[in-house]
Design a protein around this motif. Structure first.
Motif, mmCIF file in Angstrom:
data_model
loop_
_atom_site.group_PDB
_atom_site.id
_atom_site.type_symbol
_atom_site.label_atom_id
_atom_site.label_comp_id
_atom_site.label_asym_id
_atom_site.label_seq_id
_atom_site.Cartn_x
_atom_site.Cartn_y
_atom_site.Cartn_z
ATOM 1 N N LEU A 131 -12.499 123.662 39.068
ATOM 2 C CA LEU A 131 -11.583 122.595 38.285
ATOM 3 C C LEU A 131 -11.663 121.408 38.937
ATOM 4 C CD1 LEU A 131 -8.779 125.279 38.084
ATOM 5 C CD2 LEU A 131 -10.231 124.645 36.162
ATOM 6 N N LYS A 132 -11.429 120.481 38.079
ATOM 7 C CA LYS A 132 -11.437 118.947 38.143
ATOM 8 C C LYS A 132 -10.288 118.650 38.948
ATOM 9 C CE LYS A 132 -14.340 117.763 34.083
ATOM 10 N NZ LYS A 132 -14.447 119.334 33.854
ATOM 11 N N GLN A 133 -9.357 119.108 38.571
ATOM 12 C CA GLN A 133 -7.832 118.885 39.535
ATOM 13 C C GLN A 133 -7.930 119.323 40.945
ATOM 14 O OE1 GLN A 133 -8.264 120.523 36.730
ATOM 15 N NE2 GLN A 133 -6.598 120.427 35.267
ATOM 16 N N ASN A 134 -8.612 120.372 41.384
ATOM 17 C CA ASN A 134 -8.763 120.632 42.532
ATOM 18 C C ASN A 134 -9.933 120.138 43.234
ATOM 19 O OD1 ASN A 134 -6.932 122.847 42.114
ATOM 20 N ND2 ASN A 134 -8.406 124.314 41.725
ATOM 21 N N ARG A 135 -11.135 119.657 42.494
ATOM 22 C CA ARG A 135 -12.089 118.817 42.907
ATOM 23 C C ARG A 135 -11.672 117.576 43.675
ATOM 24 N NH1 ARG A 135 -18.195 119.625 41.038
ATOM 25 N NH2 ARG A 135 -18.174 122.025 41.298
ATOM 26 N N SER A 136 -10.777 117.231 42.722
ATOM 27 C CA SER A 136 -10.448 115.567 42.951
ATOM 28 C C SER A 136 -9.600 115.673 44.426
ATOM 29 C CB SER A 136 -9.309 115.205 42.063
ATOM 30 O OG SER A 136 -8.108 115.973 41.918
ATOM 31 N N LEU A 137 -8.727 116.597 44.900
ATOM 32 C CA LEU A 137 -8.196 116.782 45.980
ATOM 33 C C LEU A 137 -9.152 116.558 47.078
ATOM 34 C CD1 LEU A 137 -5.503 119.472 45.411
ATOM 35 C CD2 LEU A 137 -5.180 116.952 45.326
ATOM 36 N N ILE A 138 -10.344 117.398 47.137
ATOM 37 C CA ILE A 138 -11.428 117.381 48.148
ATOM 38 C C ILE A 138 -12.111 116.099 48.145
ATOM 39 C CG2 ILE A 138 -13.578 118.623 48.648
ATOM 40 C CD1 ILE A 138 -11.238 120.358 49.188
ATOM 41 N N LEU A 139 -12.242 115.476 46.864
ATOM 42 C CA LEU A 139 -13.038 114.124 46.876
ATOM 43 C C LEU A 139 -12.067 112.980 47.566
ATOM 44 C CD1 LEU A 139 -14.431 114.228 43.311
ATOM 45 C CD2 LEU A 139 -15.705 114.431 45.343
ATOM 46 N N ARG A 140 -10.848 113.146 47.203
ATOM 47 C CA ARG A 140 -10.082 112.320 47.999
ATOM 48 C C ARG A 140 -10.101 112.397 49.518
ATOM 49 N NH1 ARG A 140 -5.716 113.450 45.368
ATOM 50 N NH2 ARG A 140 -5.669 111.791 43.825
ATOM 51 N N PHE A 141 -10.061 113.578 49.992
ATOM 52 C CA PHE A 141 -10.107 113.700 51.334
ATOM 53 C C PHE A 141 -11.382 113.193 51.823
ATOM 54 C CE2 PHE A 141 -11.750 116.504 54.853
ATOM 55 C CZ PHE A 141 -10.834 116.161 55.610
ATOM 56 N N VAL A 142 -12.482 113.457 51.297
ATOM 57 C CA VAL A 142 -13.841 112.930 51.935
ATOM 58 C C VAL A 142 -13.911 111.627 51.743
ATOM 59 C CG1 VAL A 142 -16.152 113.149 51.444
ATOM 60 C CG2 VAL A 142 -15.099 115.117 51.186
ATOM 61 N N ARG A 143 -13.253 110.869 50.831
ATOM 62 C CA ARG A 143 -13.259 109.404 51.075
ATOM 63 C C ARG A 143 -12.678 108.974 52.075
ATOM 64 N NH1 ARG A 143 -12.608 109.880 45.262
ATOM 65 N NH2 ARG A 143 -10.421 109.656 45.543
ATOM 66 N N GLU A 144 -11.617 109.673 52.403
ATOM 67 C CA GLU A 144 -10.618 108.983 53.529
ATOM 68 C C GLU A 144 -11.312 109.406 54.816
ATOM 69 O OE1 GLU A 144 -6.320 109.545 53.453
ATOM 70 O OE2 GLU A 144 -6.124 109.842 51.399
ATOM 71 N N TRP A 145 -11.874 110.470 54.906
ATOM 72 C CA TRP A 145 -12.517 111.120 56.062
ATOM 73 C C TRP A 145 -13.575 110.119 56.469
ATOM 74 C CZ3 TRP A 145 -11.028 114.217 59.838
ATOM 75 C CH2 TRP A 145 -12.205 114.405 60.878
ATOM 76 N N SER A 146 -14.353 109.758 55.397
ATOM 77 C CA SER A 146 -15.476 108.919 55.826
ATOM 78 C C SER A 146 -15.238 107.495 55.987
ATOM 79 C CB SER A 146 -16.446 108.933 54.304
ATOM 80 O OG SER A 146 -16.728 110.188 54.063
#
Length: 986
Positions: free
Chosen positions: A685-700
């Motif tokens: 689901l795109k809604q759930n993926r956006s949470l992971i993508l946001r985390f990866v951006r901050e983590w990187s």
């Protein structure tokens, strides 16, 4: 159910977390050293390596023996082959005591039946009788005379069919052909060639000596014959090294080929490395000197970087436990004594994940020890095949066309690197050449007022300006994001340049503008309209319009300007802790926070469609006509996720907003590469993926050092930046102008503790045996094992610690030793401390690590290298890779390698020292972010960074100027307020 593994720690820890996601990362304990026993009794899984099981690891062995493991798994169990090895003696009772035990290995016997006995004895004691009975029955044990000395020889084989039948009852044997039916085939080929006549002179002389010994009437001693064979083995490597180099260069002509090169001797590894360097190809090299934690990093580089085409590997150090499925060819520059080691090395590329046929090339030099070893390997393969598989086997390898490899006999004879005394003047730098050296990039910069060389900081600024993206209109989307690297396979140094959101040499205004999608402007002082969602300016989270506070960080919507709040906070922190930095250098934390405030995190997709989709995801509103909504069994949609970073691997574990474990985890790099296999179907689901993508951006956006701080904290968090701030708040920030903790400092702290709380002090040394506290010796002599009575301590006796060895440790009134760092009880009883006082220095692994970081420069460098891998944190150049390339290159070529690098700015003497004997310290340094003179001494790792030598020299010069200015201002203030100096009669 507690379990223990003996294996290659880091690969198996990764696999445990991947395939058993139900385990919380805090429930896995990876033993780091011989005194790290604090978590063995509480963790569900304990992982340790064979190298820790030595005779001096008394504390670790005692902890393992007292722990009743439910399951013990011994990976690569053929390490227990020797009856006299310490590891076998330690493992045997632990395996026998466990409720369940599993021994895993692909090669139970490397070459002889005698290697099976200890593994059988661990699982089924006395099943095959005693060792003597087993050896006589299955090892053809007989007495041999070496001179007049009789000795049992158990290296043979007998009754193999019977042994195979007995083993089939206790051993589950699965061949790769039966299990991995879809695995492509393995194709072996022998490449015979004749040696150049000039290269075989010493080897021919040794063969003549060997023939004389064989014809001698009297038996030759074992030491003499084995010494001669070892010498011939090494001479064979040197004689064929020139031909091996030519063969590697021939394979490198295929630009798309990735392959492995296996060798045994360091000289042969050196020759192979020279061939790759001369071809100007990126490579990795793993031998016994590479730490275990660094080997995983090198494996990942070879697997994921297309520029890295060659892996030069030691048969013993890298022949098992590692995965190199990116390679399609394996070259054996040398043979080894056991077929088990050879097959294990072959299977580094021929394993799960390999999609192509694996071609294995054995380079066999005619007329050398290679021909004898090839026959010996086939004889041993027949023995192990009959024992384990019930049929005779051999290394099936077709012989290549000899005419095809005739060019190898014309290879130049290879000689090891010359000594330092043999260096000629033309391979060293001169003053005339040094004056002519200029950086070509200086022509593209405005001419400064004073004539200076371009600094590495200027180079970083140039790169940043080159990659700056101009702001676009509201409805425009760039065709390619220059800072996006999800589908890029560039080398690490290039990736670091492109992904890092901050440029320490660029002003804040130079930050590139990124596309935004219907978000509230960061500079707005009033809350967003009620009908629109609003974005938190601190953590960039998109909140519902009805929420007055940010759901993630709690920042109020309209009470104050988020940007101003963050910048004021950054300014205060910078004034307090970063006074040492120059005005044109930005710190890591400032840049990262500024990126979080000023810009919207960019999507991880490159295409226009993916960008628009992710833009909708950030609002957490499903697009119309979403196919997922039509499913009969809809997947759950998460409004918030919690994360925990594993302290042992690169994995991130997922939790619900209530802190409940979701039993899944992922690697941030996989998300960047659009690999979602480790996550469940709900993240389609795109809604759930956006949470992971946001985390990866901050983590990187966090540096490797800050990521480590978050991992070590073990906390649950939503935002990595906030988690780092929370972790640093809990740490005590020392304010010391001393660089390291000395033994005098420890002695003073111990004496103060005794004076205030009572007890006594004692001197502990590594070499000392059990401490005899009844023996009173003078502390002034620096003797081991003394104790100072409480009355003497309270009387204020001055203690002089020894200059070279030992620490003065405080012991409380109950006889418990106190930690050298925190002065808390070390956690051992009085009786245990008498057995081994040296192991009672610290109360925990964290205290031990922090103490060594603050007191030992070599340990400090090793820890920083594990995190940053020798990459400069200012100019992002891989200084460690340059060091390895220069170290492995022939001395005659080192000058040309240095001529085209940033090191041309260094002084002449240092450049020539790099040519003569390069070392890590010539290329990169570990520097304090907050300098020592500013109170940053005796600090933890988060105040340390890797700097290349050029950046370090510039920063040191800048700090020296700042210190002199502070000193002058201090003197001026002192003398300016003292008017008495004007009244002194001259």
């Amino acid at each position: 159910m507690a379990g223990a593994w003996w294996l290659m720690r880091y690969p198996w820890t990764e696999e445990i977390e991947k395939w058993i996601p139900e385990l919380d990362p805090e429930e896995i304990s990876v033993i780091q050293n011989k005194t790290d026993v604090g978590r063995i009794s509480t963790s569900k899984v304990t992982v340790l390596g064979y190298g820790l099981l030595t005779t001096d690891a008394e504390t670790l062995i005692d902890a393992l023996n007292t722990q009743n493991f439910s399951v013990v798994i011994v990976d690569e169990s053929h390490y227990m082959k020797s009856r006299n090895a310490t590891r076998s003696k330690v493992l045997l009772p632990i395996v026998q005591k466990a409720k369940r035990a599993i021994l895993l290995t692909g090669t139970p016997a490397l070459g002889r039946p005698e290697e099976l006995f200890m593994q059988i004895e661990a699982l089924f004691p006395q099943k095959f009788g005693t060792w003597t009975e087993y050896a006589k029955r299955y090892c053809n044990a007989h007495v041999r005379y070496f001179g007049k000395r009789p000795q049992w020889d158990c290296r043979g084989a007998s009754n193999l069919n019977e042994l195979h039948q007995l083993l089939s009852d206790i051993m589950i044997r699965r061949l790769k052909t039966d299990v991995l039916t879809q695995l492509p085939p393995k194709i072996r080929q022998r490449i015979p060639f004749d040696l150049p006549s000039a290269a075989a002179k010493e080897l021919n002389a040794s063969f003549e000596e060997w023939e004389k010994l064989m014809r001698a009437p009297n038996s030759v001693s074992t030491e003499t014959s084995m010494g001669l064979i070892t010498r011939m083995f090494k001479q064979t490597a040197i004689a064929k090294a020139g031909a091996v180099k030519d063969y590697i260069k021939m394979m490198l002509q295929n630009d798309s080929l990735k392959f492995l090169v296996f060798a045994h001797h360091l000289l042969m590894l050196q020759a192979c490395t020279e061939a790759v360097i001369e071809n100007k190809t990126r490579y990795v090299r793993i031998d016994g000197s590479v730490p275990s934690s660094e080997r995983i990093h090198l494996v990942n580089q070879f697997q994921k970087d297309p520029e890295t085409r060659v892996a030069i590997l030691s048969i013993q150090a890298a022949g098992q436990g590692l995965t190199f499925t990116a390679a399609t060819h394996v070259v054996f520059a040398e043979l080894y004594w056991d077929p088990g080691h050879i097959k294990q090395a072959e299977d580094r590329a021929h394993r799960i994940g390999q999609c192509n046929s694996v071609n294995i090339h054995y380079l066999i030099a005619n007329g050398t020890l290679d021909t004898l070893m090839w026959g010996m390997l086939n004889r041993k393969a027949q023995v192990t095949g009959s024992t384990l598989n019930g049929r005779k086997e051999r290394l099936q390898a077709e012989e290549g066309e000899k005419e095809k490899w005739d060019f190898l006999q014309f290879a130049e004879a290879w000689t090891p690197n010359e000594s330092s005394e043999e260096l000629r003047d033309e391979v060293l730098f001169t003053h005339f050449e040094k004056e002519k050296q200029h950086d070509i990039r200086s022509f593209f910069l405005p001419k400064p007022k004073k004539t200076n060389l371009v600094t590495s900081c200027d180079e970083s600024k140039l790169f940043h300006e080159k990659n700056t993206v101009l702001p676009l209109g509201p409805g425009k989307i760039p065709t390619r994001d220059t800072t996006d690297f999800e589908n890029s396979f560039e080398p690490e140094a290039k990736r670091r340049k492109s992904v890092t959101p901050d440029d320490r040499c660029s002003p804040p205004q130079a930050q590139p503008a990124r596309p935004q999608k219907t978000t509230a402007p960061a500079q707005a002082t009033a809350p967003a309209p009620p009908q629109e969602d609003w974005q938190c300016g601190f953590c960039t989270y998109i909140n519902n319009a009805l929420l007055p506070y940010c759901e993630v960080c709690g920042n109020p919507q309209g009470s104050a300007d988020s940007r101003q709040y963050t910048q004021d906070k950054n300014k205060n922190e910078k004034d307090d802790s970063q006074k040492d930095t120059s005005k044109n250098i930005c710190t890591n934390s400032d840049d990262e926070k500024r990126v979080l405030v000023q810009t919207e995190p960019e999507p991880l997709a490159e295409s226009k469609e993916e960008i628009s989709k992710i833009g909708r995801d950030d609002g957490l509103t499903p697009p119309p006509g979403d196919e997922q909504s039509k499913c009969a069994d809809p997947q759950p949609v998460y409004s918030t996720l919690m994360f925990r970073a594993s302290r042992n691997t690169d994995r991130i574990h997922l939790y619900t907003k209530d802190g409940n474990q979701m039993n899944c985890n992922f690697i941030p790099l996989d998300i960047k590469l659009d690999l979602w296999e480790d996550l469940p179907a709900s993240f389609e689901l795109k809604q759930n993926r956006s949470l992971i993508l946001r985390f990866v951006r901050e983590w990187s956006g966090l540096t490797a050092m800050k990521q480590r701080v978050v991992r070590r904290s073990g906390q649950l968090f939503c935002s990595p930046a906030l988690a780092f701030e929370e972790a640093t708040k809990q740490q005590t920030k020392p304010n010391s102008t001393k660089r390291y903790i000395t033994k005098e400092d420890v002695a003073a702290a111990s004496m103060d503790k005794v004076k205030n709380a009572g007890g006594h002090v004692r001197l502990i040394t590594k070499e000392a045996g059990p401490q005899d506290t009844s023996t009173q010796k003078c502390l002034e002599d620096g003797a081991s094992g003394p104790s100072l009575t409480p009355c003497l301590a309270q009387a204020g006796l001055t203690v002089k610690p020894p200059a070279s060895k030992g620490y003065l440790q405080a012991v409380d009134n109950e006889g418990n030793p106190l930690c050298l760092r925190c002065q808390q009880p070390a956690g051992q009883t009085k009786q245990e401390c008498k057995v081994n006082a040296w192991d009672s220095r610290f109360c925990s692994l964290n205290c031990q690590e922090e103490f060594w970081i603050r007191s030992n420069n070599n340990y400090l460098r090793a820890k920083v290298f594990e995190i940053e891998h020798g990459v400069c944190q200012l100019c992002h150049l891989n200084a460690q890779e340059l060091f390895l390339r220069l170290r492995d290159a022939p001395k005659s070529q080192r000058k040309s390698l240095l001529d085209v690098t940033w090191t041309s700015k260094l002084p002449l003497e240092q450049l020539n020292e790099m040519v003569r004997a390069p070392g890590e310290g010539h290329f990169w340094q570990v520097d304090h972010i907050r300098p020592v003179f500013g109170g940053g001494g005796q600090c933890s790792l988060d105040n340390l960074q890797t700097l290349c030598t050029v950046c370090h020299r510039e920063r040191t010069a800048r700090q020296a100027k700042e210190r002199s200015q502070v000193r002058r201002q201090s003197l001026a203030a002192k003398h300016g307020s003292d008017i008495t100096r004007f009244l002194v009669k001259k």
